[in-house]
Write a protein that holds these residues in place. Structure first.
Motif, PDB file in Angstrom:
ATOM      1  N   PRO A  30       5.602  -4.784  -0.855  1.00  0.00           N
ATOM      2  CA  PRO A  30       5.277  -3.696   0.076  1.00  0.00           C
ATOM      3  C   PRO A  30       6.067  -3.798   1.375  1.00  0.00           C
ATOM      4  N   ALA A  31       6.436  -2.625   1.892  1.00  0.00           N
ATOM      5  CA  ALA A  31       7.293  -2.589   3.075  1.00  0.00           C
ATOM      6  C   ALA A  31       6.598  -3.156   4.307  1.00  0.00           C
ATOM      7  N   ASP A  32       5.244  -3.028   4.378  1.00  0.00           N
ATOM      8  CA  ASP A  32       4.573  -3.478   5.595  1.00  0.00           C
ATOM      9  C   ASP A  32       4.430  -4.993   5.679  1.00  0.00           C
ATOM     10  N   PRO A  60      -0.665  -3.495  -3.138  1.00  0.00           N
ATOM     11  CA  PRO A  60      -0.743  -2.208  -2.433  1.00  0.00           C
ATOM     12  C   PRO A  60      -0.368  -2.336  -0.958  1.00  0.00           C
ATOM     13  N   GLU A  61      -0.075  -1.198  -0.343  1.00  0.00           N
ATOM     14  CA  GLU A  61       0.140  -1.175   1.102  1.00  0.00           C
ATOM     15  C   GLU A  61      -1.158  -1.587   1.792  1.00  0.00           C
ATOM     16  N   GLY A  62      -1.044  -2.237   2.894  1.00  0.00           N
ATOM     17  CA  GLY A  62      -2.206  -2.734   3.615  1.00  0.00           C
ATOM     18  C   GLY A  62      -2.084  -4.200   3.952  1.00  0.00           C
ATOM     19  N   GLY A 103       0.089  -5.508   5.641  1.00  0.00           N
ATOM     20  CA  GLY A 103       0.487  -5.632   7.041  1.00  0.00           C
ATOM     21  C   GLY A 103      -0.680  -5.716   8.007  1.00  0.00           C
TER      22      GLY A 103
END
Length: 995
Positions: free
Chosen positions: A235-237, A211-213, A215
């Motif tokens: 994820p992109a982050d 999941p996102e997070g 980063g």
């Protein structure tokens, strides 16, 4: 006034001080007792063990591995890698109220972690990694001061308390990988641990997307999530993790492209995203200028390799194999770095091979096979003395090979096959003392084979097929004692086959077909002990076929289209070799119908007379046996309730016995029968002390089975076979002592019955557990793997551990029995054969079971240990697939081996072949064993491994274990102690392909 007050308070202060000292003294005494309890619970078997200083005579602060605070109370227990065995007493450990560090990693501690761990509230550092614990990890919430937590590879299972991580906000180091946790989605609780610099969650059953997070963890320098079942896109982050030094995501099911911003990870030195389903270009990688190891193999990446990678000054390990890359490689690749290896095989790369990858002289592998490279091999590689593997096969390369490459001293594999190279083999090839595999087939090489090739003393495989070599085969070739196969077919070799070839004692395959060889076939070839395949077809050979060839264990023989004359040896005149002699009009045979019979009048007459006499004798014997059997029918005992008749028994013990002959015989009753085979029944006999035994009753007389036998000679034949089976089983098992071979306690014989008394194995046979609906149970892969490994060790002992090798000859899942702990034991040795010093591999009875029998049984009576290996390979396929050896879905005249090979050759998803009851997390591990099974079931016995090798391969295939010896990291256990010790060396070679 103050002075008076002080004097008045002094007794009180003194009392308080004495109380404090008393409390300290009491605490030290209590802590001493706690440490001594720890010592008594945890042992060290070494003579000069770590606990030698742990005595009441010593101050506890002087104990080895103990550090104290300023008050003299225990602050640290620091005993990693001390060979400690035992169950940790957490109640004692956590009574040490000042304990901040508990470091017991890399030992042999076992048992569970009790709830007492919650009392260690002062802990800041907890390292229990690399041990043998079991059970669940308890709630960690009370350990709110933890900064370092390592439970890596310690045997834990069940659900992990992910929620408890929310309370551990001081964590900087978290390593939980390589445990058997229940599958769970990615723990978002981790994203709240913003102080983390190290996160190792590889191989701990994580599923679903990341999941996102991620980063949020901006302090991370190491992130390892490999060997899970993660899906979706990266994820992109992740681009926010600018301090990241190592990123490992290999062996998941990640999809999509590298996210925009991935190039922000400019501190990355080790990047491994291999074995996923990632796609698109890798243009973001061009910004990762500090990369040392770049592993992107086995994905779906496309496009060109960025030119900027050629300018990376630190890049040393580079693997892109099995993708869809196109275009050229950067020509400066490796020229600025201490380049170690490159593997870009199985892509669509074009252009020339970069010339300077070995510029600094440490490169060990150049693997660019199965691409579309053009040009030649750059001259610079002639100076690459460190090179071990050079594989450029299956390209469009051409030109003359630089002379210096032929003599590289460390080169082990030199594969130039399927290109357009030309010119000769250089005469300095004899200086290549490490050269084991030389593959030049399917090129335009020419000239004579230099005499110096016989000095390449490590050669194991020589493949020069389909070239334009000419001249004679060097007579000195017999010096190559390790040569296992030689392929010189489809060339222009002439002259005689050197007699010295018969001195290459390791040869298993010879192919000299399609040349201009003349003269006789050397009789010395018939003395090669391991020769399995001999192809001399399409030459100009003359003379007779040497009778010495009759002693070979051949699975392939082709002497067709020569000028051979004379008699075809009878032992070679069999159906399997019916076309092996075509195109030799001068040959004759009494057995092969399409050849003229050999003319020998006197011999023929004697033969017919002998046949007539034999028929008369056989008829008389049959008549006599009919009379005897008729008499036996009249005298047969009418009462069939008890299988046993005789009252005179002879009991031979092979172990110390706690039972009597009478107990066994009384237990042979119909109600105790638990099985029936072709030679008798099996009974479960319970002794007076409650112990259970299995008793095999091998019939000698024909009673109870007469209806299956129509003639007296057949009855006698079966009686002889039964007697032979009994003798084989007793001879084999009476001296065998191995945990994975069934124990034979004794034999009890009479004039009409033979009894074999075994240990009783309550879980029945592997066949029942896999295929019998009434007893079938779902076995997890871990159990199946242990059964496979145990059974393999039993067979290894029979083949390699006995004074003389024992060939079982009927290895199958129904002959692998399981004890109460599911440990396997090889059973039923009725067909076993102890190999004699000479001739021990001959048998005149086709032994075995349909579906398990090795293909050589179809055309020869010569069998050896490799026949058992084949049958065991079938058992491995049963374990992996959960299917019987013969199923209707396989098709007519096909068994499980044929079916698997057809599926693999069609490149269908191998994962679909794995039993659906095996968890998704372990299917990859099951495929490792399928690879071994395919190896074991090779059609040519010479290509099958020995059982000793099978055991080694199975040990390496242990679920989620590091399996590749040199490079490919597979579910690797991180030490987590050295930040610079977890980068992989790289992928020098593919895994063994199944197809």
């Amino acid at each position: 006034m103050l002075s008076n007050q002080f004097f008045q308070l002094r007794p009180v202060l003194l009392l308080l001080f004495l109380c404090f000292l008393s409390l300290i003294s009491f605490s030290k005494s209590s802590e001493l007792n706690s440490l001594l309890q720890f010592k008594s619970a945890v042992q060290n078997p070494d003579t000069n063990h770590v606990f030698s200083s742990w005595t009441q005579a010593n101050s506890l602060c002087n104990f080895t591995g103990i550090a104290c605070n300023s008050n003299g109370l225990v602050r640290e227990i620091n005993l990693p890698q001390q060979n400690l065995h035992g169950i940790l007493p957490f109640d004692s450990i956590c009574s040490l109220q000042s304990l901040e560090k508990l470091s017991l990693g890399s030992n042999f501690l076992y048992g569970t972690i009790t709830e007492d761990l919650k009392n260690c509230t002062s802990l800041q550092h907890l390292d229990l990694g690399l041990n043998k614990f079991s059970g669940k990890v308890p709630d960690l919430s009370p350990l709110s001061k933890l900064e370092y937590l390592n439970l890596n590879n310690s045997g834990f299972s069940g659900p992990f308390p992910w929620r408890s991580l929310e309370n551990l906000t001081s964590l900087t180091f978290l390593s939980l990988g390589d445990n058997f946790f229940e599958p769970s989605t990615f723990p978002v609780e981790v994203f709240k641990l913003e102080k983390l610099y190290w996160l190792y969650l590889s191989n701990c059953s994580l599923t679903g997307p990341i999941p996102e997070g991620l980063g949020n963890l901006t302090q991370l320098i190491n992130l390892e999530l490999s060997c899970n079942q993660l899906t979706g896109e990266i994820p992109a982050d992740i681009g926010k993790l600018k301090n990241l030094w190592q990123l490992e995501l290999y062996k998941n099911s990640l999809t999509g492209k590298l996210p925009v911003g991935f190039g922000n990870l400019t501190s990355l030195e080790n990047l491994d995203m291999s074995r996923n389903n990632l796609q698109g270009s890798i243009s973001e990688v061009r910004f990762l200028t500090n990369i040392v190891s770049l592993q992107l193999f086995e994905n779906q990446f496309t496009g060109e390799v960025p030119e900027e990678i050629g300018g990376f000054k630190n890049l040393s390990n580079f693997s892109l194999y099995r993708n869809k890359f196109t275009g050229p490689l950067p020509q400066k690749l490796g020229s600025l770095a201490d380049f170690f290896y490159i593997d870009v095989a199985e892509n669509f790369l074009t252009g020339p091979i970069p010339p300077d990858m070995c510029k600094n002289g440490i490169m060990i592998a150049l693997i660019v096979m199965q691409n579309k490279f053009t040009g030649g091999i750059p001259e610079s590689y002639a100076n690459c003395l460190s090179l071990i593997r050079l594989r450029v096969n299956n390209n469009s390369l051409s030109g003359v090979v630089p002379a210096g490459i032929w003599s590289l001293p460390n080169l082990s594999i030199f594969d130039l096959s399927m290109n357009q190279f030309e010119g000769p083999v250089a005469s300095n090839v004899g200086n290549a003392k490490s050269l084991a595999q030389l593959f030049l087939n399917n090129n335009h090489f020419s000239g004579e084979l230099p005499l110096a090739i016989s000095k390449a003393s490590s050669l194991v495989s020589l493949k020069l097929s389909s070239n334009q070599f000419s001249g004679q085969i060097p007579e000195t070739i017999g010096r190559l004692k390790t040569l296992g196969n030689i392929y010189l077919d489809e060339n222009m070799f002439s002259g005689y086959i050197p007699d010295s070839l018969g001195s290459c004692v390791s040869l298993s395959e010879i192919n000299l077909s399609g040349n201009k060889l003349s003269g006789n076939i050397p009789a010395s070839l018939g003395h090669l002990p391991n020769l399995n395949s001999l192809n001399l077809s399409n030459n100009e050979l003359s003379g007779e076929i040497p009778t010495s060839l009759s002693s070979l264990r051949l699975t392939l023989l082709d002497l067709s289209n020569n000028q051979l004359i004379g008699h075809i040896p009878d032992s070679l005149s069999i159906l399997a070799f019916s076309t092996s002699f075509n195109g030799n009009p001068g040959l004759c045979s009494q057995n092969l119908k399409h050849f003229q019979p050999c003319s020998s009048g006197s011999t023929s007459t004697r033969s017919h007379l002998g046949t007539l006499v034999s028929c008369l004798i056989a008829g008389a014997v049959i008549l006599l046996l009919v009379l005897v059997c008729c008499l036996c029918v009249k005298l047969r005992h009418k009462n069939l309730d008890s299988p046993l008749k005789s009252n005179s028994w002879d009991m031979k013990p092979y172990h110390i016995l706690t039972f009597t002959e009478k107990e066994i015989i009384d237990g042979i009753k119909n109600e105790n029968q638990i099985g029936k085979g072709g030679s008798g029944n099996v009974y479960r006999v319970e002794l007076t002390d409650g112990k259970e035994l299995a008793v095999k009753h091998i019939w000698i007389s024909d009673s109870g089975d007469r209806k299956n036998w129509q003639s007296s000679s057949a009855i006698l034949t079966k009686r002889n076979i039964r007697s032979a089976e009994f003798e084989a089983e007793v001879a084999t098992l009476s001296s065998v002592r191995h945990i994975n071979v069934v124990k034979l306690y004794c034999s009890i014989t009479s004039e009409d019955s033979n009894l074999l008394v075994y240990e009783y194995l309550p879980n029945g046979s592997l066949w029942d557990r896999l295929h019998n609906c009434s007893r079938k149970m779902e076995m997890g892969w871990e159990v199946r793997y242990e059964i496979a490994l145990g059974a393999a060790r039993g067979l290894e002992y029979l083949h390699h551990g006995c004074d003389r090798p024992v060939i079982h000859r009927d290895v199958k899942s129904s002959n692998i029995l399981l004890d109460g702990d599911w440990k396997p034991k090889i059973a039923d040795f009725g067909l076993a054969k102890i190999v004699q010093a000479t001739g021990g591999d001959w048998t005149h009875v086709i032994a075995g079971t349909l579906g398990y029998m090795a293909p050589e049984y179809a055309y020869t009576y010569k069998v050896n240990e490799k026949s058992d290996v084949y049958s065991f390979g079938v058992v491995l396929l049963e374990l992996v697939m959960g299917k019987r050896p013969i199923e209707p879905e396989f098709g007519e005249n096909k068994d499980i081996v044929d079916w698997v090979r057809s599926k693999i050759s069609n490149k269908e998803s191998v994962l679909d072949l794995v039993d659906s009851t095996i968890s998704e997390a372990l299917k990859e591990d099951a495929i490792k064993v399928m690879r071994i099974a395919v190896h074991c079931t090779s059609k040519l016995p010479s290509l099958r491994p020995s059982m000793r090798m099978v055991v080694q391969m199975l040990e390496e295939a242990e679920p989620c274990k590091l399996t590749n010896i040199i490079v490919n990291k597979e579910c690797q256990n991180s030490s987590n102690e050295s930040l610079k010790n977890t980068g992989k060396i790289g992928a020098l070679e593919f895994e063994s392909k199944i197809y």
